[in-house]
Scaffold this motif. Sequence first.
Motif, PDB file in Angstrom:
ATOM      1  N   ASP A   7     -41.535   4.787 -19.479  1.00  0.00           N
ATOM      2  CA  ASP A   7     -40.946   3.586 -18.916  1.00  0.00           C
ATOM      3  C   ASP A   7     -39.458   3.719 -18.609  1.00  0.00           C
ATOM      4  OD1 ASP A   7     -40.151   3.738 -21.525  1.00  0.00           O
ATOM      5  OD2 ASP A   7     -40.417   1.610 -21.939  1.00  0.00           O
ATOM      6  N   GLU A   8     -38.848   4.881 -18.919  1.00  0.00           N
ATOM      7  CA  GLU A   8     -37.422   5.053 -18.676  1.00  0.00           C
ATOM      8  C   GLU A   8     -37.104   5.023 -17.181  1.00  0.00           C
ATOM      9  OE1 GLU A   8     -33.650   7.891 -19.914  1.00  0.00           O
ATOM     10  OE2 GLU A   8     -35.664   8.429 -20.581  1.00  0.00           O
ATOM     11  N   TRP A   9     -37.927   5.645 -16.365  1.00  0.00           N
ATOM     12  CA  TRP A   9     -37.700   5.601 -14.923  1.00  0.00           C
ATOM     13  C   TRP A   9     -37.846   4.175 -14.404  1.00  0.00           C
ATOM     14  CZ3 TRP A   9     -40.847  10.516 -13.257  1.00  0.00           C
ATOM     15  CH2 TRP A   9     -40.089  11.663 -13.532  1.00  0.00           C
ATOM     16  N   GLY A  10     -38.781   3.435 -14.956  1.00  0.00           N
ATOM     17  CA  GLY A  10     -38.925   2.036 -14.577  1.00  0.00           C
ATOM     18  C   GLY A  10     -37.679   1.242 -14.923  1.00  0.00           C
ATOM     19  N   SER A  11     -37.100   1.517 -16.090  1.00  0.00           N
ATOM     20  CA  SER A  11     -35.865   0.842 -16.491  1.00  0.00           C
ATOM     21  C   SER A  11     -34.715   1.219 -15.574  1.00  0.00           C
ATOM     22  CB  SER A  11     -35.499   1.208 -17.933  1.00  0.00           C
ATOM     23  OG  SER A  11     -36.516   0.799 -18.815  1.00  0.00           O
ATOM     24  N   LEU A  12     -34.650   2.496 -15.210  1.00  0.00           N
ATOM     25  CA  LEU A  12     -33.606   2.931 -14.283  1.00  0.00           C
ATOM     26  C   LEU A  12     -33.768   2.264 -12.911  1.00  0.00           C
ATOM     27  CD1 LEU A  12     -33.396   6.745 -15.139  1.00  0.00           C
ATOM     28  CD2 LEU A  12     -31.652   4.995 -15.595  1.00  0.00           C
ATOM     29  N   MET A  13     -35.011   2.158 -12.432  1.00  0.00           N
ATOM     30  CA  MET A  13     -35.249   1.514 -11.139  1.00  0.00           C
ATOM     31  C   MET A  13     -34.896   0.037 -11.213  1.00  0.00           C
ATOM     32  SD  MET A  13     -35.958   1.599  -7.968  1.00  0.00           S
ATOM     33  CE  MET A  13     -37.019   2.861  -7.294  1.00  0.00           C
ATOM     34  N   ALA A  14     -35.245  -0.616 -12.298  1.00  0.00           N
ATOM     35  CA  ALA A  14     -34.894  -2.029 -12.459  1.00  0.00           C
ATOM     36  C   ALA A  14     -33.377  -2.203 -12.453  1.00  0.00           C
ATOM     37  CB  ALA A  14     -35.509  -2.585 -13.735  1.00  0.00           C
ATOM     38  N   ALA A  15     -32.669  -1.313 -13.144  1.00  0.00           N
ATOM     39  CA  ALA A  15     -31.200  -1.376 -13.161  1.00  0.00           C
ATOM     40  C   ALA A  15     -30.646  -1.119 -11.760  1.00  0.00           C
ATOM     41  CB  ALA A  15     -30.643  -0.363 -14.159  1.00  0.00           C
ATOM     42  N   ALA A  16     -31.265  -0.193 -11.049  1.00  0.00           N
ATOM     43  CA  ALA A  16     -30.833   0.104  -9.680  1.00  0.00           C
ATOM     44  C   ALA A  16     -31.053  -1.105  -8.771  1.00  0.00           C
ATOM     45  CB  ALA A  16     -31.575   1.321  -9.140  1.00  0.00           C
ATOM     46  N   GLN A  17     -32.177  -1.775  -8.948  1.00  0.00           N
ATOM     47  CA  GLN A  17     -32.448  -2.980  -8.150  1.00  0.00           C
ATOM     48  C   GLN A  17     -31.425  -4.067  -8.443  1.00  0.00           C
ATOM     49  OE1 GLN A  17     -36.554  -3.582  -9.357  1.00  0.00           O
ATOM     50  NE2 GLN A  17     -37.299  -2.916  -7.345  1.00  0.00           N
ATOM     51  N   ASN A  20     -27.000  -1.315 -10.124  1.00  0.00           N
ATOM     52  CA  ASN A  20     -26.381  -0.256 -10.907  1.00  0.00           C
ATOM     53  C   ASN A  20     -26.524   1.068 -10.168  1.00  0.00           C
ATOM     54  OD1 ASN A  20     -25.761   1.785 -12.766  1.00  0.00           O
ATOM     55  ND2 ASN A  20     -26.462   0.556 -14.503  1.00  0.00           N
ATOM     56  N   GLY A  21     -25.451   1.489  -9.490  1.00  0.00           N
ATOM     57  CA  GLY A  21     -25.475   2.730  -8.706  1.00  0.00           C
ATOM     58  C   GLY A  21     -25.645   3.969  -9.561  1.00  0.00           C
ATOM     59  N   GLY A  22     -25.050   3.978 -10.742  1.00  0.00           N
ATOM     60  CA  GLY A  22     -25.179   5.136 -11.633  1.00  0.00           C
ATOM     61  C   GLY A  22     -26.620   5.339 -12.068  1.00  0.00           C
ATOM     62  N   ALA A  23     -27.297   4.251 -12.390  1.00  0.00           N
ATOM     63  CA  ALA A  23     -28.707   4.351 -12.782  1.00  0.00           C
ATOM     64  C   ALA A  23     -29.540   4.869 -11.611  1.00  0.00           C
ATOM     65  CB  ALA A  23     -29.228   2.991 -13.243  1.00  0.00           C
ATOM     66  N   TYR A  24     -29.210   4.421 -10.408  1.00  0.00           N
ATOM     67  CA  TYR A  24     -29.966   4.853  -9.230  1.00  0.00           C
ATOM     68  C   TYR A  24     -29.760   6.342  -8.959  1.00  0.00           C
ATOM     69  CZ  TYR A  24     -32.159   4.421  -4.633  1.00  0.00           C
ATOM     70  OH  TYR A  24     -32.986   4.553  -3.555  1.00  0.00           O
ATOM     71  N   ARG A  25     -28.512   6.805  -9.056  1.00  0.00           N
ATOM     72  CA  ARG A  25     -28.239   8.239  -8.862  1.00  0.00           C
ATOM     73  C   ARG A  25     -28.969   9.076  -9.905  1.00  0.00           C
ATOM     74  NH1 ARG A  25     -23.449   6.017  -7.462  1.00  0.00           N
ATOM     75  NH2 ARG A  25     -22.534   6.194  -9.517  1.00  0.00           N
ATOM     76  N   ARG A  26     -28.932   8.639 -11.150  1.00  0.00           N
ATOM     77  CA  ARG A  26     -29.633   9.369 -12.220  1.00  0.00           C
ATOM     78  C   ARG A  26     -31.132   9.395 -11.947  1.00  0.00           C
ATOM     79  NH1 ARG A  26     -30.628   7.491 -18.342  1.00  0.00           N
ATOM     80  NH2 ARG A  26     -32.121   9.130 -18.827  1.00  0.00           N
ATOM     81  N   LEU A  27     -31.681   8.242 -11.550  1.00  0.00           N
ATOM     82  CA  LEU A  27     -33.113   8.166 -11.262  1.00  0.00           C
ATOM     83  C   LEU A  27     -33.484   9.136 -10.137  1.00  0.00           C
ATOM     84  CD1 LEU A  27     -35.917   6.822 -11.563  1.00  0.00           C
ATOM     85  CD2 LEU A  27     -35.164   5.179  -9.829  1.00  0.00           C
ATOM     86  N   LYS A  62     -38.509   1.912  -0.075  1.00  0.00           N
ATOM     87  CA  LYS A  62     -39.477   1.010  -0.719  1.00  0.00           C
ATOM     88  C   LYS A  62     -39.020   0.521  -2.085  1.00  0.00           C
ATOM     89  CE  LYS A  62     -42.496   1.413   2.542  1.00  0.00           C
ATOM     90  NZ  LYS A  62     -42.745   0.296   3.430  1.00  0.00           N
ATOM     91  N   ARG A  63     -37.793   0.825  -2.479  1.00  0.00           N
ATOM     92  CA  ARG A  63     -37.338   0.472  -3.833  1.00  0.00           C
ATOM     93  C   ARG A  63     -37.444  -1.023  -4.107  1.00  0.00           C
ATOM     94  NH1 ARG A  63     -33.025   1.152  -0.665  1.00  0.00           N
ATOM     95  NH2 ARG A  63     -31.227  -0.244  -0.861  1.00  0.00           N
ATOM     96  N   HIS A  64     -37.331  -1.847  -3.085  1.00  0.00           N
ATOM     97  CA  HIS A  64     -37.440  -3.294  -3.271  1.00  0.00           C
ATOM     98  C   HIS A  64     -38.865  -3.722  -3.648  1.00  0.00           C
ATOM     99  CE1 HIS A  64     -38.862  -2.716   0.845  1.00  0.00           C
ATOM    100  NE2 HIS A  64     -39.538  -3.844   0.677  1.00  0.00           N
ATOM    101  N   SER A  65     -39.841  -2.854  -3.345  1.00  0.00           N
ATOM    102  CA  SER A  65     -41.232  -3.233  -3.617  1.00  0.00           C
ATOM    103  C   SER A  65     -41.666  -2.927  -5.049  1.00  0.00           C
ATOM    104  CB  SER A  65     -42.178  -2.530  -2.633  1.00  0.00           C
ATOM    105  OG  SER A  65     -42.225  -1.142  -2.906  1.00  0.00           O
ATOM    106  N   TYR A  66     -40.844  -2.209  -5.805  1.00  0.00           N
ATOM    107  CA  TYR A  66     -41.208  -1.902  -7.191  1.00  0.00           C
ATOM    108  C   TYR A  66     -41.067  -3.162  -8.048  1.00  0.00           C
ATOM    109  CZ  TYR A  66     -41.007  -0.317 -11.963  1.00  0.00           C
ATOM    110  OH  TYR A  66     -41.219  -0.179 -13.312  1.00  0.00           O
ATOM    111  N   ASP A  67     -42.110  -3.444  -8.807  1.00  0.00           N
ATOM    112  CA  ASP A  67     -42.116  -4.589  -9.718  1.00  0.00           C
ATOM    113  C   ASP A  67     -41.808  -4.069 -11.123  1.00  0.00           C
ATOM    114  OD1 ASP A  67     -42.587  -6.792 -11.317  1.00  0.00           O
ATOM    115  OD2 ASP A  67     -44.681  -7.064 -10.685  1.00  0.00           O
TER     116      ASP A  67
END
Length: 179
Positions: A7-17, A20-27, A62-67
Amino acid sequence: MKEVEPDEWGSLMAAAQAGNGGAYRRLLAELRGWLTRYYASRLPPAHVDDAVQEALIAIHEKRHSYDPARPFRPWLAAIARYKWVDRLRAMSRQKTEELPDDTAVGDHESAVTSAALLGQLMTTLKPAQAEAIRLVKLEGYSVEEASARTGQSGSLIKVNIHRGLARLAALIQRQSDGE
């Protein structure tokens, strides 16, 4: 690189949404490694980098489509799978033709001999003439570009080419008369 928790990638994507640019770059950096391994086992090596790039672009688009309430990996795997199928379709449309084993390879002896003779002839010229001929006639530079590279004026480049070619023609004529 360590394997991430499911679930860590999910958390990073949620932070990116959430911006959070740093979370998005890491993801994206971590997904690049996962996608490279995914495609390396499914595609020829020459197609892996392109497939990874296409998948990363699709993830971005498609990042906006992630729930965030749902697991991330199935969402990621679906995108990766669709891009893999797209790549396979593209590969099937590419015409490839296997060359027969008895395909003749041209003989390069005359080209090599000509280049060696030209090199010898060029050493008989004044350095400025040889450089002007090499740049403009052999390497395809314009007179202006050759002028900028050598520091000679454009008219001097033209004069050096003319005189150098005349000298080469005279040398060749003398050699053929002597034979």
